[in-house]
Scaffold this motif. Sequence first.
Motif, mmCIF file in Angstrom:
data_model
loop_
_atom_site.group_PDB
_atom_site.id
_atom_site.type_symbol
_atom_site.label_atom_id
_atom_site.label_comp_id
_atom_site.label_asym_id
_atom_site.label_seq_id
_atom_site.Cartn_x
_atom_site.Cartn_y
_atom_site.Cartn_z
ATOM 1 N N THR A 81 0.829 -1.211 0.000
ATOM 2 C CA THR A 81 0.000 0.000 0.000
ATOM 3 C C THR A 81 0.862 1.260 0.000
ATOM 4 O O THR A 81 0.614 2.204 -0.761
ATOM 5 N N ASP A 121 2.522 1.548 -3.429
ATOM 6 C CA ASP A 121 1.577 2.019 -4.454
ATOM 7 C C ASP A 121 1.311 3.515 -4.332
ATOM 8 O O ASP A 121 1.320 4.249 -5.331
ATOM 9 N N LYS A 132 2.664 6.206 -7.200
ATOM 10 C CA LYS A 132 1.705 7.008 -7.961
ATOM 11 C C LYS A 132 1.902 8.497 -7.729
ATOM 12 O O LYS A 132 1.797 9.312 -8.655
ATOM 13 N N THR A 160 0.296 4.282 -11.848
ATOM 14 C CA THR A 160 0.535 3.130 -10.996
ATOM 15 C C THR A 160 1.733 2.335 -11.509
ATOM 16 O O THR A 160 2.172 2.507 -12.663
#
Length: 286
Positions: free
Chosen positions: A259, A262, A266, A272
């Motif tokens: 998490t 990511d 981003k 992504t």
Amino acid sequence: MAHPEDLPLASYGDEESSFYFDHIRRRLPFERNNHYHSTYEIYYLMSGERNYFIKEKLYRIQPGCLVMINRYDVHKSFMSGGPEHERIVINFDESFALSGGQTALPLFSQGDPVVPLQPQEQAQTLQIFNKMSQEATLQKDGYQDYLQLLLTELLLLISRFKQRPSAPAAYPINPLHEKMMDIVQYIHQHFQNKITLELLSDTFYISPYYLSRMFKEVTGFTIISYVNLTRIREAQRRLSETDTKIVDIAEQTGFESLTHFDRTFKKTIKMTASQYRKLYRLPQEE
């Protein structure tokens, strides 16, 4: 971005396009944000004096210096002495350089990135820049082809300039700056592991408050932003060059959770990790 008091002299394209040319004379203090891009960069200082943080080192740039910045190398220019300076920046991707110029691309990753030019070399280089400026501004028939030829000529000239001996341009301005460069190098070597301000403070015997303040002053980064940027750059390489699963890349580059990876990826790359892999995946050899 130019201030109203700055004097833009010529501009064409943007940093991430196949070819970008920008010539500006600045009168006010200017600091470019820390950044990196997928294109090669050539920076030429015509007047004034600048400091340049490139990858793991700090450089003082004076008039007549060329700076060669490799793709994905983090860099930042900032004021040294007075704010007034004039510079030319070229960015290009590999496809824009003709075959002769492509042979010079390894020079962007080899040796000192700063090349102080002798007077005759400065004249040769400025002649090419002037032609580039004219072609990019007037855009007559065939101007893009001519820009490719001029870029190839410039790259071949730079390869000759770099073959001769010259004094190194890197410098620790003082012991404190040298210490900050040691910390940058430590981050590059240990980004896979957990790195905290407290860990760096204990390792380098500097108080957390002082370390945090001086690291930002010297490099332009906070500790955590530099650590994350170093990790994301390595993740980009692995996404494009390997078949390693994204969750494993996140772990291998030091992120504590997918998490967090990511979200950071981003925010930094504006897409992504899976989107990046689809766009930039390199073909594998059989």
